[in-house]
Design an enzyme around this catalytic site. Structure first.
Site, PDB file in Angstrom:
ATOM      1  N   ALA A  61      -5.029  -0.507  -1.090  1.00 28.76           N
ATOM      2  CA  ALA A  61      -4.820  -1.843  -1.627  1.00 28.76           C
ATOM      3  C   ALA A  61      -3.959  -2.620  -0.640  1.00 28.76           C
ATOM      4  O   ALA A  61      -3.267  -2.031   0.192  1.00 28.76           O
ATOM      5  CB  ALA A  61      -4.122  -1.735  -2.975  1.00 28.76           C
ATOM      6  N   GLY A 100      -6.341   3.029  -2.514  1.00 23.92           N
ATOM      7  CA  GLY A 100      -7.537   2.324  -2.962  1.00 23.92           C
ATOM      8  C   GLY A 100      -8.731   2.591  -2.057  1.00 23.92           C
ATOM      9  O   GLY A 100      -9.880   2.540  -2.519  1.00 23.92           O
ATOM     10  N   GLU A 103     -10.126   5.688  -3.287  1.00 25.39           N
ATOM     11  CA  GLU A 103     -10.717   5.424  -4.608  1.00 25.39           C
ATOM     12  C   GLU A 103     -12.083   4.756  -4.464  1.00 25.39           C
ATOM     13  O   GLU A 103     -13.030   5.093  -5.188  1.00 25.39           O
ATOM     14  CB  GLU A 103      -9.742   4.577  -5.440  1.00 25.39           C
ATOM     15  CG  GLU A 103      -8.495   5.387  -5.825  1.00 25.39           C
ATOM     16  CD  GLU A 103      -7.380   4.559  -6.442  1.00 25.39           C
ATOM     17  OE1 GLU A 103      -6.713   5.055  -7.346  1.00 25.39           O
ATOM     18  OE2 GLU A 103      -7.169   3.414  -6.002  1.00 25.39           O
ATOM     19  N   GLU A 123       0.107   6.655  -2.989  1.00 24.68           N
ATOM     20  CA  GLU A 123       0.742   5.642  -3.843  1.00 24.68           C
ATOM     21  C   GLU A 123       2.171   5.996  -4.251  1.00 24.68           C
ATOM     22  O   GLU A 123       3.037   5.125  -4.322  1.00 24.68           O
ATOM     23  CB  GLU A 123      -0.110   5.403  -5.103  1.00 24.68           C
ATOM     24  CG  GLU A 123      -1.343   4.542  -4.858  1.00 24.68           C
ATOM     25  CD  GLU A 123      -2.558   5.326  -4.382  1.00 24.68           C
ATOM     26  OE1 GLU A 123      -2.390   6.500  -3.967  1.00 24.68           O
ATOM     27  OE2 GLU A 123      -3.673   4.783  -4.418  1.00 24.68           O
TER      28      GLU A 123
HETATM   29  N1  3HC Z   1      -1.470  -3.304   2.869  1.00 23.45           N
HETATM   30  C1  3HC Z   1      -1.094  -4.324   3.658  1.00 23.45           C
HETATM   31  N2  3HC Z   1      -0.789  -4.194   4.955  1.00 23.45           N
HETATM   32  C2  3HC Z   1      -0.881  -2.981   5.475  1.00 23.45           C
HETATM   33  C3  3HC Z   1      -1.271  -1.847   4.716  1.00 23.45           C
HETATM   34  C4  3HC Z   1      -1.577  -2.056   3.344  1.00 23.45           C
HETATM   35  N3  3HC Z   1      -1.992  -1.058   2.538  1.00 23.45           N
HETATM   36  N4  3HC Z   1      -1.254  -0.753   5.504  1.00 23.45           N
HETATM   37  C5  3HC Z   1      -0.884  -1.189   6.727  1.00 23.45           C
HETATM   38  N5  3HC Z   1      -0.654  -2.519   6.707  1.00 23.45           N
HETATM   39  C6  3HC Z   1      -0.287  -3.373   7.841  1.00 23.45           C
HETATM   40  C7  3HC Z   1       1.082  -3.043   8.389  1.00 23.45           C
HETATM   41  O1  3HC Z   1       2.095  -3.721   7.696  1.00 23.45           O
HETATM   42  C8  3HC Z   1       0.959  -3.494   9.833  1.00 23.45           C
HETATM   43  O2  3HC Z   1       1.065  -4.902   9.816  1.00 23.45           O
HETATM   44  P1  3HC Z   1       1.662  -5.693  11.089  1.00 23.45           P
HETATM   45  O3  3HC Z   1       0.782  -5.331  12.227  1.00 23.45           O
HETATM   46  O4  3HC Z   1       1.595  -7.105  10.671  1.00 23.45           O
HETATM   47  O5  3HC Z   1       3.049  -5.178  11.227  1.00 23.45           O
HETATM   48  C9  3HC Z   1      -0.483  -3.152  10.168  1.00 23.45           C
HETATM   49  O6  3HC Z   1      -1.162  -3.052   8.914  1.00 23.45           O
HETATM   50  C10 3HC Z   1      -0.663  -1.869  10.923  1.00 23.45           C
HETATM   51  O7  3HC Z   1      -0.012  -0.831  10.216  1.00 23.45           O
HETATM   52  P2  3HC Z   1       0.621   0.420  10.963  1.00 23.45           P
HETATM   53  O8  3HC Z   1       1.536  -0.042  12.034  1.00 23.45           O
HETATM   54  O9  3HC Z   1       1.153   1.313   9.910  1.00 23.45           O
HETATM   55  O10 3HC Z   1      -0.718   1.030  11.650  1.00 23.45           O
HETATM   56  P3  3HC Z   1      -1.049   2.512  12.071  1.00 23.45           P
HETATM   57  O11 3HC Z   1      -2.324   2.450  12.799  1.00 23.45           O
HETATM   58  O12 3HC Z   1       0.144   3.175  12.668  1.00 23.45           O
HETATM   59  O13 3HC Z   1      -1.316   3.285  10.683  1.00 23.45           O
HETATM   60  C11 3HC Z   1      -2.245   3.552   8.500  1.00 23.45           C
HETATM   61  C12 3HC Z   1      -2.434   2.983   9.915  1.00 23.45           C
HETATM   62  C13 3HC Z   1      -2.226   5.082   8.536  1.00 23.45           C
HETATM   63  C14 3HC Z   1      -3.394   3.083   7.647  1.00 23.45           C
HETATM   64  C15 3HC Z   1      -0.896   3.048   7.930  1.00 23.45           C
HETATM   65  O14 3HC Z   1      -0.842   1.641   8.081  1.00 23.45           O
HETATM   66  C16 3HC Z   1      -0.656   3.353   6.484  1.00 23.45           C
HETATM   67  O15 3HC Z   1      -0.336   4.470   6.137  1.00 23.45           O
HETATM   68  N6  3HC Z   1      -0.756   2.322   5.631  1.00 23.45           N
HETATM   69  C17 3HC Z   1      -0.412   2.433   4.243  1.00 23.45           C
HETATM   70  C18 3HC Z   1      -1.510   3.039   3.438  1.00 23.45           C
HETATM   71  C19 3HC Z   1      -1.158   3.072   1.978  1.00 23.45           C
HETATM   72  O16 3HC Z   1      -0.047   3.285   1.571  1.00 23.45           O
HETATM   73  N7  3HC Z   1      -2.187   2.839   1.150  1.00 23.45           N
HETATM   74  C20 3HC Z   1      -2.045   2.879  -0.269  1.00 23.45           C
HETATM   75  C21 3HC Z   1      -1.738   1.516  -0.752  1.00 23.45           C
HETATM   76  S1  3HC Z   1      -1.441   1.476  -2.484  1.00 23.45           S
HETATM   77  C22 3HC Z   1      -2.980   1.498  -3.193  1.00 23.45           C
HETATM   78  O17 3HC Z   1      -3.957   1.616  -2.519  1.00 23.45           O
HETATM   79  C23 3HC Z   1      -3.008   1.334  -4.673  1.00 23.45           C
HETATM   80  C24 3HC Z   1      -4.351   1.595  -5.270  1.00 23.45           C
HETATM   81  O18 3HC Z   1      -4.372   2.874  -5.826  1.00 23.45           O
HETATM   82  C25 3HC Z   1      -4.686   0.617  -6.324  1.00 23.45           C
END
Ligand code: 3HC
Ligand code: NAI
Length: 644
Positions: A61, A100, A103, A123
């Site tokens: 998400a 997400g 999912e 999450e």
């Molecule tokens: N939402 C919004 N922005 C995000 C994001 C997300 N889920 N994940 C990464 N970003 C953004 C970062 O803030 C960063 O932004 P910037 O360049 O402006 O600073 C950019 O994307 C790149 O991120 P990273 O520097 O972390 O990139 P990497 O290539 O090192 O890593 C990744 C990639 C492994 C995908 C890592 O970004 C990551 O782990 N992201 C988080 C994933 C996450 O937590 N997902 C679950 C979200 S909650 C959810 O999905 C709820 C659902 O169940 C309803």
């Protein structure tokens, strides 16, 4: 176009292109929603492959939407719609399918992953539970045990493990698009498996759930999301699909609005902003290909290990041959430890050591691009080392000091190229701790500073820029924290009550236990040094203990007593006797009151640090505390907590 549709014969290829990480913002959800409708209506399409452009599959998400009211189409509805599509969808996963993103992949009938990919439901690391069927579909896809591991730890798993857990149907290498199209085409020749929501799930017995709850509660130390995720999983295993979905959604929305989730989001974005500070935009760092460490003690060996872990060659310089051998032994024992814990193979550990050249001759440094000094914390010793480095190193080499408390300006005095000098303050153990304080002097060039940040990225560390003062950011706050803890004890709060309160607040240890572990003598010697040079350093309770020979666990006692071979702190009559004259009866504080006093002191020091320009922004201070000093991540750090 965020979502585009191509064709390969009778298979449609839906490509998501939403940089940087294909996060599921509203436009992407809508794009996928519409794609399902369009492809369902197209009689020439028999199956669909969902693939992503860029560095990764859908990474989850869009976390930046979490502070705002949810806008349709909602993700759980999109996942249902994918699952109910008239044509079978196959998710083609590269990079990470997280939250997400996974999912959505579970809404697809099949999942094909590239061998380098990983999948997960992180999450809980954001203070929430999966909000689009992660807790409900995963047990139906891979069984309850696998789902509990995935969801309650938040740790992603690599493609190979995902296959063995049943989370994906196939792992491929090479051309993901071609392999996934072939998979989807072949799948049409067999009867389709039922959609995940229609698959059965078997719940373990209540005793198993109780065990899980106990283990997770112990690990979570006050963090609520992992336990709430377990509740969702249990309901998913015991109740009908729709009921479990309703429960998961309600929990997701409740936690999304919680303080813990806000704190964890704050740290999530602070961590991602840290490696790219705005004031260095456009400054090109130097490329670091060769490194050296001076001093192979606790820190030098740890720093050398961190450099080797990042694949950099290391020259290790010590005082004499005997010290060289000791330094190498320190380094070897770090890698041996990693082998014992299964983090490195024997061969990898050998390769790590093979990349180290050790000796006492500074001529070994003639080709090195970056040198990090980690010798005794003594100005004269450090200055002598830098005088030699100034002569022995390339004129363009970056020279760094790992000093904890000395003024880097004094260390750098007389260097031929002061623009190439910088403080790089690692934390112990340096190959494990994520924090790196980067301390420029007034003469450090922007290029050198940018190289410090680039090095942090190379080492997988979180860089925080700090100005020059006693203890930089972290140790200065630590000093204030300890002083406040002593004030509480002077006012009659029992030592053990202070430690228990901080543990209850989410720290792994309280301030006194931590000092016993690290040794009280280090800070004592530093205070003695300050006193000797005429500075005002009032006597602390710790001084009284050290003078009585109580330096902590290593002397069998400090703030607490320790039985031989046992690290359990026991309240000490000896300590009570030594401190009796300094303690007055004050107000009795609750555990929350104690924690609030101590974290408040940290925030007050942080405020002063900001006002003096030692830290550039409050979130930097929060990162220092979370990554260097065990501040509970889910509380967001002292500055975040003080704001709330
Ligand atoms: N939402 C919004 N922005 C995000 C994001 C997300 N889920 N994940 C990464 N970003 C953004 C970062 O803030 C960063 O932004 P910037 O360049 O402006 O600073 C950019 O994307 C790149 O991120 P990273 O520097 O972390 O990139 P990497 O290539 O090192 O890593 C990744 C990639 C492994 C995908 C890592 O970004 C990551 O782990 N992201 C988080 C994933 C996450 O937590 N997902 C679950 C979200 S909650 C959810 O999905 C709820 C659902 O169940 C309803
Ligand atoms: P240590 O005493 O374990 O190691 C120092 C090493 O430097 C010894 O192996 C010694 O032989 C070597 N050495 C001394 N003079 C030398 C010289 N002239 N040339 C080459 N080698 C020399 O000390 P530690 O703990 O590793 O600390 C090193 C530095 O790191 C200090 O400045 C300290 O303040 C800083 N630091 C220490 C942290 C810690 O937790 N121990 C944390 C962060 C920084």
């Amino acid at each position: 176009m965020i979502v585009s549709i191509d064709r390969d014969g009778d298979i449609a290829l839906v490509t998501v292109d939403n940089p940087p990480v294909n996060a599921l913002g509203q436009a992407l959800r809508q794009g996928l929603w519409d794609a399902v409708g369009a492809l369902d209506a197209d009689p020439t399409v028999r199956a669909v492959v969902l693939i992503c452009a860029g560095r990764t599959f859908i990474a989850g998400a869009d976390v930046s939407e979490f502070g705002k009211p949810p806008v349709p189409p909602h993700l759980p509805d999109l996942v249902d719609r994918l699952e109910g599509a008239a044509k079978p969808w196959t998710a083609a996963i590269h990079g990470s399918a997280l939250g997400g993103g996974f999912e959505v992949a579970m809404g697809c009938r099949f999942r094909v992953a590239l061998d380098s990919a990983s999948v997960g439901l992180p999450e809980v690391t954001l203070g929430i539970v999966p909000g689009a069927s992660g807790t409900v579909r995963t047990p139906r896809l891979a069984g309850v045990e696998a789902a509990v591991e995935l969801v309650t730890t938040g740790r992603p798993v690599k493609a190979g493990k995902a296959l063995s857990m049943g989370l994906v149907d196939a792992v491929v290498s090479g051309d993901l698009r071609a392999e996934s199209l072939a998979f989807a085409r072949k799948a049409l020749t067999h009867p389709l498996p039922p959609p995940i929501s229609a698959r059965p799930v078997t719940s373990p017995d209540p005793a198993w759930w109780d065990e899980q709850r106990k283990a997770i509660a112990k690990r979570a130390k006050g963090e609520v999301a992992p336990l709430r995720a377990l509740d969702c999983l249990r309901i998913a295993a015991e109740k009908p699909f729709a009921e479990a979905m309703a429960h998961e959604r309600a929990t997701f929305l409740e936690l999304r609005a919680s303080d813990q989730a806000a704190a964890l989001r704050h740290i999530f974005f602070a961590e991602r902003a840290a490696p790219k500070p705005a004031h260095l935009a456009g400054v090109k760092p130097r490329e670091i290909r060769s490194t050296a460490v001076i001093g192979g003690g606790t820190m030098g060996a740890g720093i050398a290990a961190a450099l080797r872990d990042a694949g950099l060659p290391v020259v290790l310089i010590e005082r004499d041959e005997e010290a060289v051998q000791r330094g190498l032994a320190n380094l070897r024992s770090i890698f041996d430890g990693a082998v014992k814990r299964g983090r490195l193979t024997e061969a990898q550990a050998r390769a790590r050591m093979d990349g180290v050249t050790a000796g006492s001759d500074y001529a070994l440094l003639s080709g090195t691009g970056l040198v990090i000094e980690a010798v005794f914390e003594d100005l004269a010793v450090k200055r002598a080392v830098f005088a030699r480095l100034g002569q022995a190193c390339r004129p363009d080499a970056i020279l760094a000091t790992n000093t904890s408390y000395l003024d880097p300006r004094l260390i750098a005095e007389g260097l031929p190229h002061p623009d190439r000098f910088i403080g790089l303050h690692f934390f112990s153990p340096a190959n494990v701790m994520k924090l790196l304080e980067i301390v420029p002097t007034p003469t450090t060039s922007p290029e050198t500073l940018a190289t410090g940040f680039a090095l942090a990225r190379q080492l997988g560390k979180i860089p925080v820029q700090a100005g020059i003062c006693d203890g930089f950011i972290g140790n200065r706050i630590l000093k204030r924290y300890r002083a406040e803890a002593e004030t509480l004890v002077r006012d009659g709060t029992p030592i053990a009550a202070v430690d228990a309160a901080m543990r209850a607040h989410g720290f792994a240890m309280g301030p006194f236990e931590a000092q016993d572990l690290g040794g009280l003598d280090i800070a004592y010697l530093q205070r003695e040094g300050a006193r000797a040079s005429g500075q005002d350093a009032p006597e602390t309770l710790g001084d009284i203990l050290v003078r009585a020979g109580r330096k902590g666990q290593k002397t069998g006692g400090g703030w607490y007593d320790y039985a031989p071979g046992d690290r359990t702190p026991k309240p000490s009559d000896t300590t009570a006797g030594l401190l009796a004259g300094r303690i007055t009866a004050g107000p009795t504080l609750t555990a929350e009151g104690i924690a609030s006093r101590l974290t408040g002191a940290m925030a007050a020091e942080g405020k002063a640090i900001l006002e003096e320009g030692i830290a550039l922004k409050p979130s930097d201070i929060d990162l220092v505390e979370v990554h260097g000093y065990g501040y509970p991540r889910w509380r967001g750090g002292p500055m975040f907590a003080a704001e709330g």
